[in-house]
Write a protein that holds these residues in place. Structure first.
Motif, short mmCIF file in Angstrom:
data_model
loop_
_atom_site.label_atom_id
_atom_site.label_comp_id
_atom_site.label_asym_id
_atom_site.label_seq_id
_atom_site.Cartn_x
_atom_site.Cartn_y
_atom_site.Cartn_z
N ASN A 368 -0.74 0.84 1.36
CA ASN A 368 -1.66 1.79 2.20
C ASN A 368 -0.72 2.35 3.30
OD1 ASN A 368 -4.47 2.49 2.94
ND2 ASN A 368 -3.79 1.08 4.80
N GLU A 369 0.30 1.57 3.95
CA GLU A 369 0.99 1.99 4.77
C GLU A 369 1.99 1.01 5.15
OE1 GLU A 369 0.40 4.21 9.08
OE2 GLU A 369 -0.64 2.40 8.80
N GLY A 370 3.32 1.68 5.45
CA GLY A 370 4.36 0.66 5.73
C GLY A 370 5.39 0.22 4.36
N LYS A 371 5.10 1.00 3.26
CA LYS A 371 5.83 0.53 1.98
C LYS A 371 7.28 0.87 2.49
CE LYS A 371 4.89 5.09 -0.19
NZ LYS A 371 3.81 5.47 0.74
N GLY A 372 8.07 -0.19 2.00
CA GLY A 372 9.69 0.02 1.98
C GLY A 372 10.08 -0.82 3.49
N HIS A 373 9.16 -1.11 4.24
CA HIS A 373 9.62 -1.59 5.52
C HIS A 373 9.97 -3.21 5.44
CE1 HIS A 373 10.09 -2.00 9.89
NE2 HIS A 373 9.99 -0.57 10.20
N THR A 374 8.67 -4.05 5.79
CA THR A 374 8.97 -5.37 6.11
C THR A 374 7.72 -6.14 5.61
OG1 THR A 374 10.27 -4.98 8.03
CG2 THR A 374 9.42 -7.15 7.94
N LEU A 375 8.09 -7.51 5.11
CA LEU A 375 6.89 -8.27 5.03
C LEU A 375 7.57 -9.88 5.27
CD1 LEU A 375 4.99 -9.01 1.75
CD2 LEU A 375 6.51 -10.93 2.11
N ILE A 376 6.74 -10.57 5.74
CA ILE A 376 7.10 -11.67 6.37
C ILE A 376 6.17 -13.00 5.37
CG2 ILE A 376 7.02 -13.24 8.33
CD1 ILE A 376 6.27 -9.71 8.73
N ILE A 377 6.85 -13.90 4.98
CA ILE A 377 6.19 -14.91 4.21
C ILE A 377 6.41 -16.32 5.17
CG2 ILE A 377 8.19 -15.02 2.70
CD1 ILE A 377 6.17 -16.10 0.49
N SER A 395 12.00 -3.37 2.35
CA SER A 395 13.51 -3.57 2.22
C SER A 395 13.98 -4.89 3.13
CB SER A 395 14.10 -2.45 3.31
OG SER A 395 13.73 -1.22 2.55
N ARG A 396 12.87 -5.54 3.70
CA ARG A 396 13.35 -6.89 4.57
C ARG A 396 12.35 -7.83 4.02
NH1 ARG A 396 15.39 -2.93 7.06
NH2 ARG A 396 13.18 -2.07 7.10
N ILE A 397 12.52 -8.95 3.48
CA ILE A 397 11.57 -10.04 3.32
C ILE A 397 11.84 -11.28 4.34
CG2 ILE A 397 10.50 -11.80 2.01
CD1 ILE A 397 10.47 -9.62 -0.23
N LEU A 398 11.17 -11.48 5.28
CA LEU A 398 11.61 -12.40 6.37
C LEU A 398 10.92 -13.59 5.98
CD1 LEU A 398 11.37 -9.86 9.54
CD2 LEU A 398 13.19 -10.38 7.88
N VAL A 399 11.58 -14.73 6.03
CA VAL A 399 10.82 -16.04 5.44
C VAL A 399 11.16 -16.94 6.67
CG1 VAL A 399 11.41 -18.02 4.15
CG2 VAL A 399 11.91 -15.67 3.27
N ASN A 400 9.90 -17.38 7.33
CA ASN A 400 9.69 -18.61 8.17
C ASN A 400 10.37 -17.96 9.54
OD1 ASN A 400 8.17 -20.33 6.49
ND2 ASN A 400 10.26 -21.16 5.87
N PRO A 416 22.12 -6.65 13.35
CA PRO A 416 21.18 -6.25 14.60
C PRO A 416 21.00 -4.87 14.71
CG PRO A 416 23.12 -8.03 15.20
CD PRO A 416 23.42 -7.40 13.72
N ALA A 417 19.59 -4.28 14.54
CA ALA A 417 19.63 -2.93 14.70
C ALA A 417 18.17 -2.65 15.04
CB ALA A 417 19.73 -2.27 13.20
N LEU A 418 17.94 -1.40 15.66
CA LEU A 418 16.50 -0.88 16.13
C LEU A 418 16.25 0.30 15.35
CD1 LEU A 418 16.70 -1.24 20.01
CD2 LEU A 418 15.75 -2.75 18.25
N THR A 419 16.86 0.38 14.14
CA THR A 419 16.42 1.30 13.17
C THR A 419 16.67 0.82 11.97
OG1 THR A 419 17.20 3.54 14.61
CG2 THR A 419 17.08 3.78 12.10
N LEU A 420 15.50 0.63 11.28
CA LEU A 420 15.28 -0.29 9.94
C LEU A 420 14.92 0.73 8.65
CD1 LEU A 420 13.26 -3.39 11.74
CD2 LEU A 420 15.71 -2.81 11.90
N GLY A 421 15.78 0.82 7.95
CA GLY A 421 15.51 1.65 6.87
C GLY A 421 14.52 1.14 5.96
N CYS A 422 13.86 2.16 5.26
CA CYS A 422 12.76 1.72 4.68
C CYS A 422 13.12 2.06 3.09
CB CYS A 422 11.46 2.51 4.81
SG CYS A 422 11.03 2.06 6.56
N GLY A 427 10.39 6.52 1.61
CA GLY A 427 10.91 7.92 1.98
C GLY A 427 12.14 7.91 2.97
N SER A 428 13.05 6.89 3.00
CA SER A 428 13.95 6.67 3.60
C SER A 428 15.26 6.97 2.98
CB SER A 428 14.15 5.36 4.30
OG SER A 428 15.26 5.29 5.23
N ALA A 429 16.77 7.39 3.30
CA ALA A 429 17.88 7.33 2.72
C ALA A 429 18.45 6.24 2.67
CB ALA A 429 18.73 8.59 3.47
N THR A 430 17.91 5.20 3.40
CA THR A 430 18.82 3.72 3.22
C THR A 430 17.68 2.79 3.36
OG1 THR A 430 20.24 2.57 4.10
CG2 THR A 430 19.24 3.92 5.74
N SER A 431 18.16 1.60 2.92
CA SER A 431 17.16 0.27 2.91
C SER A 431 18.01 -0.64 3.90
CB SER A 431 17.02 -0.46 1.75
OG SER A 431 18.23 -0.53 1.10
#
Length: 490
Positions: A368-377, A395-400, A416-422, A427-431
Motif C-alpha cells: 500500500n505504501e513503503g514497499k522496499g523500505h523496512t519491516l520489524i518483527i 530492504s531491511r527486516i529488523l528483529v527485536n 549507520p545512515a540517514l538515507t535508506l535505500g528501498c 523505486g530506488s537504485a539501491t537497497s
C-alpha cells in the motif's frame, strides 16, 4: 532599479555554486587518504561542538520532534557515522587481488546534489557531507524551505571546518535563494554527477527523472509484527521508544502493529500499561481527518508532534501521560490514513488469526505504501523470522529492535545512515543504507590470465562434460561445439 525574478536568481546561484564546487572537487580529488581523513575528522568535531545549537535551531524552525533527540541524531550522523567509515579506504588502490590479478581503484563521482528534508535537516546535512567528502566528492545542497535556516547554518559550519583542515572553499555549498526552478537546475545540471535525494516522494521521483544518476529513498510504512513467542513487554517498550524518539520522524519508525489473535489481549494490556492510548471509533475518525491532505499526501501539521498536540489538533481528549495514539483497524488502502506513513506517534493496530495471516497483512501494508523500505518483527521463533526474511518486499527486516533506531544502524549493526535505500521494488537504485562506497566509482584493472587457445579448450571440455552428464547425442554436442568455435573465431 532593475528587478530580477527570484527563480532566475536561484538558477544563477545554483550554477555559481556548482562551478565553485567543481573547481574545489578537482583539487580535492588529488588529496591523499590521510588528507581526506583529516578534513572529514575536523567536520565531525565541528558537528559535535554545534550539535546542541543546531538541534535547537532545527526544532524551533520546523516544529518537528524534540530538540533533545535531535542532539542525539546530530551526534549519530557525525560521530557514529564517522567511526564506521574512518578506517575505510576510499582513495587510490582500495583492493589488489594478487591471485586473480584484479586491482580496484576508487574514483570520486564528482559533484553531488544533496536534497535535504525538513524532518531530519541538520543531521542529514552532516551525514551526507561526511560520506560525500570521505569519498572525495563535493556536495551542493537544496534545503527544504521549512528548514532553510538550520540547513544553511549547518552547511556553513561544515564548509568552514573542511576549509580549516585544508579542503578548498566551496567543497560544501547550499542554495540560499530557494525555488523549484533552482532545485531543478541543481538536479539537471550537466556537472552534477549524482543526486542524493532524501525527502518527499515527489522530490525523489523528480530526482530520478532529472537525467542525472540518482540515489533516492521512498516513504517508509513499516509494520511491526509481534509474534506469539515474543517477549511482549520488551516488544512494546521498543515500539514506544521508536515512536517517541524525536516524535517518530525517522522514516524507519513503526507505522502499525500487527498481532496474532491468541495474544491480542496481552498486547493491548501491555500497550495501555506503557501509556499507549487506544482511540475510540469516533476519536479515530476525528484524528484521521488530519493525517492526510485532500490530495492524499501526509499532512505536515501532524509530523513530529507529541500525542498531546495531535489530540488538541483533532479536538479529542486523552490522558496527560499518553505517549502514543493507536487506532484499531481492519482495512488497508490509500484512503485509510492509518494504513499510510504518518511520521508521528500514531499507530494502526491489526489483529490476525495466525502468523501466516499476519504475514499477509504486513505485505499488504507494505504494498500500500513503503514497499522496499523496512519491516520489524518481534519474535523468538527463528523459523518464523527466517520465513519473514524470505518473503517480505523490504530492504531491511529488523528483529527485536526499535524500528527507527534499528533501521538507521543505531540499535543494529547495519551501516549507520540517514538515507535508506528501498531497492528496485521501492523505486530506488539501491537497497543499501547509503555510505561512501555508494558515492564512488570503482575502476578495475585486470591482467590477462588466459589465451584464446585456453578459452577454446575450456569451452570444449565443458561442453563435452555437459554432454556426457546429460546423455545427449554426439551429433548434437558437436553442433554446439562448432557453433561456439565459430563465434570465437569471428
Amino acid at each position: 532599479m532593475e528587478i530580477i525574478d527570484k527563480d532566475l536568481q536561484s538558477i544563477q546561484q545554483v550554477r555559481t555554486l556548482i562551478a565553485k564546487a567543481k573547481k574545489a572537487q578537482q583539487e580535492f580529488s588529488k588529496f591523499s587518504q590521510e588528507k581526506v581523513d583529516r578534513v572529514v575528522e575536523n567536520m565531525v568535531r565541528a558537528s559535535e561542538r554545534e550539535a546542541v545549537r543546531l538541534a535547537k535551531m532545527a526544532h524551533e524552525e520546523t516544529g518537528f520532534g524534540k530538540w533533545q533527540d535531535k542532539v542525539v541524531k546530530n551526534k549519530f550522523a557525525s560521530r557514529v557515522v564517522y567511526n564506521n567509515i574512518k578506517d575505510m579506504k576510499t582513495v587510490g588502490i582500495i583492493n589488489d587481488d594478487k591471485d586473480k590479478k584484479v586491482m580496484e581503484v576508487a574514483v570520486p563521482v564528482g559533484v553531488i546534489a544533496g536534497l535535504i528534508p525538513s524532518t531530519n535537516p541538520t543531521s542529514t546535512v552532516m551525514y551526507k557531507s561526511i560520506i560525500a567528502l570521505k569519498a572525495g566528492n563535493a556536495i551542493v545542497f537544496s534545503p527544504h524551505p521549512s528548514a532553510k535556516n538550520c540547513i544553511i547554518e549547518t552547511v556553513k559550519i561544515l564548509n568552514e571546518a573542511a576549509v580549516e583542515a585544508g579542503a578548498p572553499d566551496g567543497i560544501i555549498g547550499a542554495m540560499t535563494i530557494l525555488s523549484m526552478e533552482g532545485t531543478n537546475e541543481l538536479m539537471k545540471h550537466k556537472d552534477i554527477a549524482l543526486i542524493l535525494a532524501t525527502g518527499g516522494e515527489a522530490m525523489v521521483k523528480a530526482a530520478y527523472s532529472s537525467g542525472n544518476p540518482a540515489l533516492g529513498v521512498g516513504p517508509g510504512n513499516g509494520p511491526a509484527f509481534i509474534e506469539k513467542s515474543a517477549d511482549i513487554p520488551l516488544a512494546v517498550k521498543r515500539i514506544v521508544d521508536s515512536q517517541t524518539f524525536d516524535n517518530g520522524v525517522i522514516c524507519a519508525s513503526e507505522q502499525s502493529i500487527v498481532v496474532e489473535s491468541c495474544i491480542k489481549d496481552k498486547v493491548i494490556e501491555e500497550l495501555k500499561r506503557q501509556n499507549v492510548y487506544f482511540l475510540s471509533r469516533e476519536q479515530s475518525e476525528k484524528l484521521g481527518k488530519f493525517i492526510l491532505r485532500a490530495n492524499g499526501t501526509m499532512n505536515p501539521q501532524i509530523v513530529g508532534k507529541s500525542a498531546q498536540v495531535l489530540a488538541q489538533l483533532a479536538g479529542i481528549s486523552i490522558p496527560e501521560y499518553t505517549k502514543v495514539l493507536i487506532s484499531e483497524q481492519t482495512t488497508v488502502s490509500k484512503k485509510n490514513p492509518y494504513s499510510r506513513e504518518k511520521l508521528t506517534p500514531i499507530l494502526a493496530f491489526y489483529c490476525e488469526e495466525n502468523w501466516e495471516a499476519a504475514c499477509d497483512r504486513c505485505i499488504e501494508l507494505l504494498m500500500n505504501e513503503g514497499k522496499g523500505h523496512t519491516l520489524i518483527i518481534h519474535s523468538n521463533n527463528e523459523e518464523i523470522i527466517k520465513k519473514f526474511a524470505l518473503t517480505k518486499p523490504v530492504s531491511r527486516i529488523l528483529v527485536n529492535t526499535p524500528g527507527a533506531l534499528g533501521g538507521i544502524g543505531g540499535a543494529t549493526n547495519l551501516v549507520p545512515a540517514l538515507t535508506l535505500g528501498c531497492g528496485a521494488v521501492g523505486g530506488s537504485a539501491t537497497s543499501d543504507n547509503v555510505g561512501p562506497v555508494n558515492l564512488l566509482n570503482i575502476r578495475r584493472m585486470a591482467y590477462g590470465v588466459r589465451e584464446l587457445e585456453d578459452i577454446k579448450a575450456s569451452v570444449n571440455a565443458e561442453s563435452q562434460s555437459s554432454c556426457e552428464s546429460s546423455n545427449l547425442s554426439e551429433d548434437y554436442v558437436q553442433n554446439i561445439v562448432k557453433t561456439i568455435m565459430d563465434k570465437l573465431n569471428k
